[in-house]
Write a protein that holds these residues in place. Structure first.
Motif, short mmCIF file in Angstrom:
data_model
loop_
_atom_site.label_atom_id
_atom_site.label_comp_id
_atom_site.label_asym_id
_atom_site.label_seq_id
_atom_site.Cartn_x
_atom_site.Cartn_y
_atom_site.Cartn_z
N LYS A 1 0.83 -1.21 0.00
CA LYS A 1 0.00 0.00 0.00
C LYS A 1 0.86 1.26 0.00
O LYS A 1 0.69 2.15 -0.83
CB LYS A 1 -0.91 0.03 1.24
CG LYS A 1 -1.78 -1.20 1.43
CD LYS A 1 -2.66 -1.07 2.65
CE LYS A 1 -1.90 -1.01 3.97
NZ LYS A 1 -1.17 -2.25 4.30
N THR A 2 1.78 1.32 0.97
CA THR A 2 2.62 2.51 1.09
C THR A 2 3.45 2.71 -0.17
O THR A 2 3.57 3.83 -0.68
CB THR A 2 3.54 2.37 2.31
OG1 THR A 2 2.73 2.27 3.47
CG2 THR A 2 4.47 3.55 2.44
N THR A 3 4.02 1.63 -0.68
CA THR A 3 4.84 1.75 -1.88
C THR A 3 4.01 2.31 -3.03
O THR A 3 4.44 3.24 -3.72
CB THR A 3 5.42 0.38 -2.24
OG1 THR A 3 6.02 -0.18 -1.09
CG2 THR A 3 6.44 0.49 -3.34
N LEU B 1 2.37 11.18 5.54
CA LEU B 1 3.18 9.98 5.37
C LEU B 1 2.91 9.00 6.52
O LEU B 1 2.48 9.40 7.60
CB LEU B 1 4.66 10.35 5.36
CG LEU B 1 5.11 11.23 4.18
CD1 LEU B 1 6.49 11.76 4.43
CD2 LEU B 1 5.06 10.44 2.89
N GLN B 2 3.21 7.73 6.26
CA GLN B 2 2.97 6.73 7.29
C GLN B 2 3.80 7.01 8.54
O GLN B 2 3.32 6.91 9.66
CB GLN B 2 3.27 5.33 6.76
CG GLN B 2 2.96 4.24 7.76
CD GLN B 2 2.92 2.86 7.13
OE1 GLN B 2 3.26 2.67 5.97
NE2 GLN B 2 2.51 1.88 7.91
N ALA B 3 5.08 7.38 8.33
CA ALA B 3 5.92 7.76 9.47
C ALA B 3 5.86 9.27 9.62
O ALA B 3 6.16 9.99 8.68
CB ALA B 3 7.35 7.31 9.22
N LEU C 1 -3.53 9.92 2.30
CA LEU C 1 -3.35 9.63 3.72
C LEU C 1 -2.93 8.18 3.87
O LEU C 1 -3.62 7.27 3.41
CB LEU C 1 -4.68 9.86 4.46
CG LEU C 1 -5.29 11.26 4.32
CD1 LEU C 1 -6.75 11.24 4.71
CD2 LEU C 1 -4.53 12.24 5.18
N ASP C 2 -1.77 7.99 4.50
CA ASP C 2 -1.28 6.62 4.69
C ASP C 2 -1.59 6.20 6.12
O ASP C 2 -0.93 6.63 7.06
CB ASP C 2 0.22 6.56 4.40
CG ASP C 2 0.68 5.14 4.09
OD1 ASP C 2 -0.12 4.20 4.32
OD2 ASP C 2 1.82 4.97 3.62
N GLU C 3 -2.60 5.39 6.24
CA GLU C 3 -3.06 4.91 7.55
C GLU C 3 -3.32 6.06 8.52
O GLU C 3 -2.71 6.12 9.59
CB GLU C 3 -2.07 3.92 8.14
CG GLU C 3 -1.96 2.69 7.27
CD GLU C 3 -1.06 1.62 7.88
OE1 GLU C 3 -0.86 1.64 9.09
OE2 GLU C 3 -0.58 0.78 7.12
N PRO C 4 -4.24 6.95 8.17
CA PRO C 4 -4.45 8.13 9.02
C PRO C 4 -4.99 7.78 10.40
O PRO C 4 -4.74 8.51 11.36
CB PRO C 4 -5.48 8.95 8.24
CG PRO C 4 -6.17 7.97 7.36
CD PRO C 4 -5.14 6.94 7.01
MG LIG Z 1 2.34 1.14 4.78
#
Ligand SMILES: [Mg+2]
Ligand SMILES: Nc1ncnc2c1ncn2[C@@H]1O[C@H](COP(=O)(O)OP(=O)(O)OP(=O)(O)O)[C@@H](O)[C@H]1O
Lengths: 347, 301
Positions: free
Chosen positions: B43-45, B83-85, B155-158
């Motif tokens: 997903k993130t990629t 971002l996720q991080a 939104l990455d895993e908000p």
């Molecule tokens: Mg991810």
């Protein structure tokens, strides 16, 4: 606020709120200044003891030499030379017609240098009566050689402090911003790389100028007694140029390193030996000739020379242009390498 | 309506890992699009390739009619990314963080402060980013993504590390942003989140999209059973079997008796006749079932 200003502000606040970087950038070099200042205070004042054989016109005519030289009169040249060899005196001087002869020891290079400088000046003065330009030149020479320790230490340590501050500032920002993903986040914002870099330059130059002000302020306290020359303010462009070069070096270190520990290691590995070899802690006068020529490949040497020229040797504003050019040249080359090594993130 | 994002046959490898393996989809203007999948699904990629943070090995991406790679300064002001991080400037307070980001987009400080209030962080404005809790940092990071009012929001895993209340608030916020005509793309582990928010979801695993469509369609197409559960003891197991009829399955885990049936109506009628509807739970198929059906394994978030 413009992106440039807000980013510089973010970097400056990050710096000011970090006790350890404040310590290493401002206080640590200042501790060296205090330490060296205390160690060398007396040495700088100690007079060079020389022997005068027979009448020596330039010595007899020059007033005020007692500040620098302690002159003993003798008649036997060979015996006097032996005393110099023994280390009791620094040099023997005699006059034979128009020729002045100076026999000096190799053991105490610093004081021998002083004496050589003094005589160089005296002879120059004598020769150049009515030719003002030459007189000026000779005067500068003697200023240099007879520097009190603090006069030498301050520009040197300041060069070192600025180099450290700029290198670490740039390297650490680059690595931690990359590690903490701030660079990737900035990459997503419509801000150019040039703006990010110039914001960091702005912050570093600001820090370097504050370092300079604090350093000169402390060194000028009566207990240290730094005497700045008329054109000392010309050190500002030198400081700025030095900051640029060492930021570029920091960017190279930050480009090579993945972690902040590695970046600190690389930066130390570059800056510390360079500081010694560029004569920022100790004069290179007594170093072997090959080392003195080698030192020219280090930007810190030129930074240091530039600082000495304008701050204490009393050279005019134009005199630092060559050093400034060399420093900026280094900056350009190293900066290009830094651009080549630049990475937004580790992915 | 136009296509805001068009992704075609995206490929990305990390050594042996095929992180993204032939992903294609498009997102319409104003759509709420979800990418759902377990850890390591890609997903993130996928998202970061679309945002322009990573370069695809193969395939094409178009966002608002432009290519995000190489870095495209004309596209950047129009997209917002969380971002996720979390990524914050060191030793700056929440307020300083968002004001700094705002300034990069030419947004005044006042609007940045308002955005802090929107995500419920006004009382934490003076706290350094390092001292925020996980959920607070997450909210700040979302606020930073929203501050310049972007047309497309990634939104990455908000909702990761948000408490239930903050999660509901975030959902409301995202819905209102979407209602205002913004396109939103999010990734999530939570099936309920995708179901509740997204117009369409792509279910991803092992770098591939397994299924793509509106959540309701995916669930309906599944032809799976409805689960009716009662507290154990209200109905004995034989009685439950009798109520359920021959086609249904009945399980009792000691807490609840669950009847899984494809014909829930007669079962519910029978339960009503027996006056057993109090405390009953009826659950239709969910994305969880879709995932189970597609991958043959339980969804592990
Ligand atoms: Mg991810
Ligand atoms: N920079 C990288 N280097 C090597 N492998 C990577 C890198 N980034 C991701 N991967 C690998 O690619 C795969 C997909 O990762 P990705 O981060 O896209 O997953 P994800 O769906 O976002 O997972 P999560 O739900 O945990 O965030 C994983 O197997 C991961 O190990």
């Amino acid at each position: 606020m413009t992106p440039f200003r807000s980013l510089s502000r973010a970097m400056l606040l990050g710096f000011l709120r970090d006790r350890s970087s404040l310590f290493f950038t401002i206080l640590f070099p200042l501790m060296f200044l205090v330490l060296f200042g205390a160690i060398f205070t007396n040495q700088g004042l100690a007079k060079a003891k020389i022997i005068q054989v027979g009448p020596v016109a330039i010595l007899d005519q020059a007033p005020g030499l007692g500040e620098i030289l302690e002159i003993t009169k003798q008649n036997d040249l060979a015996a006097a030379q032996e005393q110099v060899r023994q280390g009791d005196f620094v040099a023997v001087v005699r006059q034979q017609g128009d020729r002045y002869q100076l026999f000096y020891t190799a053991a105490d290079q610093v004081r021998a240098g002083t004496v050589r400088g003094v005589f160089g000046q005296l002879v120059g003065q004598a020769n150049a009566a009515g030719v003002p330009q030459r007189f000026t030149l000779a005067a500068e020479q003697v200023e240099d050689k007879s520097l009190k320790a603090i006069q030498y230490i301050t520009p040197g340590l300041l060069s070192w402090a600025i180099s450290m501050g700029a290198t670490f500032g740039a390297a650490m920002t680059l690595v931690t911003w990359r590690q903490k993903k701030i660079l990737r986040r900035l990459r997503l914002a419509p801000v150019s790389t040039a703006t990010v870099v110039s914001a960091r330059v702005g912050a570093s130059v600001g820090i370097a100028l504050v370092q300079t002000a604090i350093f000169l302020g402390v060194a000028s306290l009566p207990m240290f007694g730094l005497q700045l020359s008329d054109y000392w303010w010309m050190c500002v462009p030198v400081v700025v140029a030095g900051t640029l070069v060492f930021m570029a070096i920091g960017m190279v270190a930050g480009g090579l390193a993945k972690t902040s520990e590695a970046a600190a290691g690389i930066a130390n590995l570059i800056v510390l030996p360079m500081a010694f070899l560029s004569g920022t802690f100790f004069p290179l006068d007594s170093a072997p000739g090959w080392l003195q020529s080698l030192s020219n490949i280090f930007p810190m040497k030129h930074l240091n020379e530039g600082m000495l020229d304008v701050m204490v040797r009393g050279q005019g504003p134009a005199s630092i242009l060559p050093e400034l050019g060399i420093i900026l040249g280094f900056g350009l080359v190293i900066g290009l390498i830094a651009v080549f090594l630049f990475r937004w993130d580790d992915v | 309506m136009g296509q805001t994002i068009i992704v075609q046959d995206l490929q990305k490898r990390y050594g042996d890992v095929h992180a993204v393996d032939g992903v294609s989809f498009s997102v319409e203007e104003g759509e709420f699009f979800g990418i759902l999948g377990p850890n390591g699904a890609g997903k993130t990629t996928t998202l970061e390739i679309i945002e322009g943070l990573r370069q695809a090995d193969a395939g094409t991406v178009e966002v608002l009619g432009m290519s995000p790679w190489p870095r495209n300064p004309r596209l950047l002001p129009r997209i917002g990314v969380q971002l996720q991080a979390s990524s914050f400037f060191e030793r700056l307070t929440a307020r300083e963080q968002i004001r700094t980001f705002a300034s990069l987009y030419g947004i005044p400080a006042k609007k940045a402060d308002d955005m802090l209030t929107v995500v419920g962080m006004a009382d934490k404005a003076g706290t350094p980013a390092e001292k925020l809790s996980g959920g607070q940092a997450q909210r700040l990071s979302i606020a930073c993504a929203l501050v310049h009012d972007p047309e497309v929001l990634f939104l990455d895993e908000p909702s990761a590390s948000l408490d239930p209340q903050a999660r509901r608030n975030l959902w409301d916020l995202l819905r209102s942003i979407n209602d205002a005509g913004r396109t939103v793309v999010l990734t999530t582990h939570y099936l309920d989140e995708a179901e509740s928010l997204c117009d369409r979801v792509a279910i991803m695993d092992h770098g591939k999209i397994l299924e793509l469509g509106p959540p309701a369609t995916l669930v309906r197409g599944l032809d799976s059973a409805t689960h009716i559960s009662l507290a154990t003891g209200t109905l004995s197991l034989p009685a439950a079997r009798e109520v359920a009829g021959p086609d249904a399955s009945v399980t009792d885990d000691g807490v609840t008796v669950t009847i899984a049936t494809r014909a829930p109506a007669p079962v519910l009628t029978e339960l009503a006749d027996r006056n057993l509807l109090t405390g009953i739970q009826v659950r239709g198929a969910t994305l969880e079932d879709v995932f189970l059906h597609l991958t043959g394994r339980e969804y592990r978030a």
